[in-house]
Structure formats: structure tokens, C-alpha cells
Design a protein around this motif. Sequence first.
Motif, mmCIF file in Angstrom:
data_model
loop_
_atom_site.group_PDB
_atom_site.id
_atom_site.type_symbol
_atom_site.label_atom_id
_atom_site.label_comp_id
_atom_site.label_asym_id
_atom_site.label_seq_id
_atom_site.Cartn_x
_atom_site.Cartn_y
_atom_site.Cartn_z
ATOM 1 N N ARG A 22 2.293 37.902 37.598
ATOM 2 C CA ARG A 22 2.951 38.729 37.210
ATOM 3 C C ARG A 22 3.724 39.198 36.275
ATOM 4 O O ARG A 22 4.154 39.787 36.053
ATOM 5 C CB ARG A 22 4.162 36.906 36.865
ATOM 6 N N LEU A 23 2.628 39.224 35.317
ATOM 7 C CA LEU A 23 2.688 40.002 34.186
ATOM 8 C C LEU A 23 2.175 41.616 34.734
ATOM 9 O O LEU A 23 2.741 42.437 34.307
ATOM 10 C CB LEU A 23 1.882 39.308 33.059
ATOM 11 N N LEU A 24 0.995 41.837 35.354
ATOM 12 C CA LEU A 24 0.290 42.351 35.779
ATOM 13 C C LEU A 24 1.567 42.792 36.681
ATOM 14 O O LEU A 24 1.383 44.625 37.061
ATOM 15 C CB LEU A 24 -0.512 42.750 37.019
ATOM 16 N N LYS A 25 2.731 42.673 37.338
ATOM 17 C CA LYS A 25 3.026 43.784 38.124
ATOM 18 C C LYS A 25 4.275 43.662 37.409
ATOM 19 O O LYS A 25 5.452 44.182 38.130
ATOM 20 C CB LYS A 25 3.571 41.813 39.159
ATOM 21 N N GLU A 26 4.507 43.656 36.225
ATOM 22 C CA GLU A 26 5.668 44.606 35.092
ATOM 23 C C GLU A 26 6.819 43.496 35.422
ATOM 24 O O GLU A 26 7.817 45.005 34.878
ATOM 25 C CB GLU A 26 5.414 46.350 35.256
ATOM 26 N N GLY A 27 7.538 42.681 35.321
ATOM 27 C CA GLY A 27 9.010 42.069 35.937
ATOM 28 C C GLY A 27 9.343 42.583 37.475
ATOM 29 O O GLY A 27 10.129 41.826 37.071
ATOM 30 N N GLN A 28 8.696 42.899 38.029
ATOM 31 C CA GLN A 28 8.813 42.294 39.802
ATOM 32 C C GLN A 28 8.914 41.244 39.798
ATOM 33 O O GLN A 28 7.857 40.418 40.272
ATOM 34 C CB GLN A 28 8.363 43.070 40.750
ATOM 35 N N THR A 29 10.152 40.443 40.675
ATOM 36 C CA THR A 29 10.305 39.623 41.225
ATOM 37 C C THR A 29 9.630 38.535 42.145
ATOM 38 O O THR A 29 8.780 39.768 43.469
ATOM 39 C CB THR A 29 11.790 39.082 41.957
ATOM 40 N N LEU A 30 8.282 37.776 42.098
ATOM 41 C CA LEU A 30 7.328 37.504 42.923
ATOM 42 C C LEU A 30 8.218 36.698 44.538
ATOM 43 O O LEU A 30 8.831 36.195 43.636
ATOM 44 C CB LEU A 30 6.291 36.993 42.487
ATOM 45 N N ASN A 31 7.265 37.362 45.014
ATOM 46 C CA ASN A 31 8.368 36.828 46.825
ATOM 47 C C ASN A 31 7.137 35.121 46.625
ATOM 48 O O ASN A 31 6.948 34.720 46.046
ATOM 49 C CB ASN A 31 8.231 37.601 47.468
ATOM 50 N N ASP A 32 8.237 34.896 47.608
ATOM 51 C CA ASP A 32 7.366 33.234 48.009
ATOM 52 C C ASP A 32 6.090 33.250 47.983
ATOM 53 O O ASP A 32 5.266 32.627 47.537
ATOM 54 C CB ASP A 32 8.401 32.155 49.133
ATOM 55 N N ASP A 33 5.600 34.359 48.958
ATOM 56 C CA ASP A 33 4.597 34.373 49.359
ATOM 57 C C ASP A 33 3.613 34.383 48.280
ATOM 58 O O ASP A 33 2.501 33.902 47.825
ATOM 59 C CB ASP A 33 4.153 36.034 50.633
ATOM 60 N N GLU A 34 3.474 35.800 47.385
ATOM 61 C CA GLU A 34 2.937 35.937 46.589
ATOM 62 C C GLU A 34 2.971 34.170 45.647
ATOM 63 O O GLU A 34 1.656 34.477 45.376
ATOM 64 C CB GLU A 34 3.595 37.001 45.334
ATOM 65 N N ILE A 35 4.113 33.512 45.287
ATOM 66 C CA ILE A 35 3.753 32.896 44.355
ATOM 67 C C ILE A 35 2.237 31.628 44.883
ATOM 68 O O ILE A 35 1.520 30.871 44.161
ATOM 69 C CB ILE A 35 5.229 32.136 44.110
ATOM 70 N N PHE A 36 2.599 31.592 46.142
ATOM 71 C CA PHE A 36 2.269 30.258 46.924
ATOM 72 C C PHE A 36 -0.019 31.069 46.530
ATOM 73 O O PHE A 36 -0.999 29.884 46.144
ATOM 74 C CB PHE A 36 2.044 30.418 48.792
ATOM 75 N N LEU A 37 -0.207 32.104 47.419
ATOM 76 C CA LEU A 37 -1.626 32.801 46.916
ATOM 77 C C LEU A 37 -1.451 32.721 45.439
ATOM 78 O O LEU A 37 -2.679 32.456 45.590
ATOM 79 C CB LEU A 37 -1.670 33.998 47.487
#
Length: 474
Positions: A191-206
Motif C-alpha cells: 500500500r505504501l509503495l502504491k503511494e496512496g492509490q486505493t487497492l482493489n479487492d484483487d490486490e488486497i487478496f493477493l
Amino acid sequence: MDQTGSDCFVLFEKQGVELFNKTTNELREEMVKDGNDSAFPPILETLVGRKFVFMIEINAHFNMEKSNNYTILKLSDDTRVIQEFDTSSAVSQEYQGPGISATQEQDNFQSSVHNEIHSYLYRLVMDKIYTQEVDLKSTFLNVYSVLKSELLHDPAFEWSDESRQWVDRMLDYNVPGGKLNRGLSVIDSYRLLKEGQTLNDDEIFLASALGWCIEWLQAYFLVLDDIMDNSHTRRGQPCWFRVPKVGLIAANDGVLLRNHIPRILKKHFRGKPYYVDLLDLFNEVEFQTASGQMIDLITTLEGEKDLSKYTLSLHRCIVQYKTAYYSFYLPVACALLMAGENLDNHIDVKNILVEMGTYFQVQDDYLDCFGDPQTIGKIGTDIEDFKCSWLVVKALELSNEEQKKVLHENYGNPDPANVTKVKALYNELNLQGVFAEYESVSYEKLVTSIEAHPSKAVQAVLKSFLAKIYKRQK
């Protein structure tokens, strides 16, 4: 000041999503356009009664002219999360936004707009904020349930009710029972590497699945480690091999735990461009950890106890390979791969995390002797087990000949009287004070290394790790 050494503000604002897309200057321009620059901004009327929480970490050398000397860590409008921050944060300050009675509050808002600090904080909130939910632990635990169910119905094995029930119980006993810091760190880091972009459900699951692979690896190591060390408790309960009817079946359970990891990776990451890199990463880190464990074990061979070979260099070698790679580097490396990064380009990150892992293990050695068993979840046995602990290495370094004789005669003897003599010597040498000095120096060095990194996102990841372990008690 928070535990990372940075100024930390926890602000509770009656604001909402609409306002987050506007800067302070834009609000003021709208007020002027309406013909009354002292009026209460109408947009705020829709936000009365709403409450949000976020944390801003501001670097020690604060500069109003710079926009990159801060990190916004978390945001939530969840009442439970806000309440938890409100009651538990030791460094919370409240800045009340506009309320229902407009007349009195208009002047307050007007003055806050012209106040440089508040204007700066408003700009941070409105322009750059993480909208990810603070509490991901419940989601993380839900992913565990999914992965466990998949493993218990793996078509590569013909399951019986008895075998499925055994593995089900074994997993619940050994995998999710700890603090889960390693696993959750994958999500936090990504999440920090994405610099504030909202994570989608797939990203959170993976990210959660990779986090659980690390927790599975941890469980595998601990189940076997407890057998090798003949330990009694782990995480506040009997070690798995000491549970009735388990015994040395636990050795095979450890092998099963290790084999679950490639099953998870194959099912959920086989189609990803970084799949092979993940397999290589887990294999390499397991090899490094097992090698560190081997060095640890062969220095404590029964009948070959020799304190003279216990040095800081040997201790560092054991710690680096046995702990640092899988506990600190692996979670960040997983997040970097998910973010599309080449690990060969992040050797400096690996080095910082290995240093952090060394500091973590020194803490562990200290807590094994001086920590509260109720808090750390286990009864320390480093003295009895003749471990190459940081404490005994420092004791040897600081002792006179007579004190060294006490160590040689008592260290590694499981008799409580001998253990008491060793602990008395540790107190005589003021090893608690020596550790406090070590912790302070290590922290300063780590902060300096982290702040020298060119990427603010990577800095945020590393500072997040450091904040979790600095002055920990368990």
C-alpha cells in the motif's frame, strides 16, 4: 513525538470526501467568488457531524516550503477505528473543524485558513491522502480461511475425514496464532509503495495471500525449532509437539506446512509475471534461514560447549540468516515484486532490512532473559540451551576473569540455580543498560540510512517496519 522519532498528529476532523478534493486556496477562491471571503464555506455544511481520522508523520526537519517531508499513513471513517485511535493514541491532538453554530465557528475557520500550519495540514489532507481502511486484519484473517479451505480440498491428495480434521486443527493451532506482523507487513508495504492509490479487492487478496505464505513459513520454522530446542511453550500455549497425541508427528506437520506454500503460490500467482521470482525468493530465504538455524545448532552441540567461540561476528551471522531475511526482507520483497519492481535494484533496501532484523533479534535475546513470559508468550531458555545470545556475547566482552569463570561454570546448565547465577551476573554487568544504549544507537543509524534513500515510498515502508519494533516488549 511518536515511536519513529517523528512528530505525529492524529487529527479528528468533521470533514468528508468532497472536501478532500479541494485545497485550502480553492476554498478561499470560491468564497471570494461568492462575494464574501469571510463567509462560512457552504461545502462544509454538508460535512457537519462526520468524523475522519488520519495520521500525518512529519520529518524532524520540518520545512513549510517542501511538500515531500511528510507521510500520511492512514485514513478511516470507521467509527470503531476512530474510537480506537481516540482512546489509545498517546500522541493525539485534536483540531476541531467547523461545527453546527456557524457564527462563532466562522471566525475560527477564517483564522485557521490564514494560519500557516493549519493551512499546510489541510493541504496535505486534501491533496494527498490514503483512503485505504486502517484495520485490514479482519480481511487478512478472512483470506486465511479461504486459503485453508483450498488446501483442505487440494485435489492432489485423496482426503479422508480424519486427515482433513488433523490438518485443519494443525493449521489453526500453528499458523494464525501469532501477532501476524510479517504477513500484515506485506499489505502495508504494498500500500505504501502504491503511494496512496486505493487497492482493489484483487490486490488486497493477493497481498494477503503472500502475507499468509510468510506466516506459513514462520509456522513451519517454529514447529521444527521447538522440537530441536525441546521448548515448552509457544505463543502462550504448549508447543505443538507437546500437545497430547501429536508428539513427533509434528515433524511431518512442519514439512506439510512448508509444502503448502508452493500450493498457494501456484493457485493464485501462476499467471503473474513475477511468479518465478516469488518461487525463487521463498526458496532462497528458506535456504538462508535453515542455514542460520544450522549454525545456531552446531554451536550448541552437547558435550562440545565452548563459550570462547561466542563472538559478535558469530552472533550476527546466525541472526542475519536465521531471522533477518525471512522476518524483514521477505515481506518487503514480496510487496516490491507485486509492485513490478526488480529485486536486483533494491540491494540497499535489503541491507537496511537485514540491519533491522539484527536489531530485532538482539531485542529477542534481551526479552528471552528480561522479558515477562506472560507478555512475550514463552518461557525463555537461551541460558539453559547454551544459545549464542547477544547477552552472553556482551557479558563475555565486559567480564573480568572471575566473572568469565562464573559464565563458563553455569551457562548452558538447565539447573535453575545455575540459571539464576548467570542472570545475577547479567544484572551485575548492567546488561539492561548496555542494551538500552545499543537500542538507541541502532535506532539512530537505521533512521539515518532510511532517510538517505531516494524514494519517499520506500522510506515510508522502512519507517513503518522500524516503528513496529522500536522499544517493543514482546
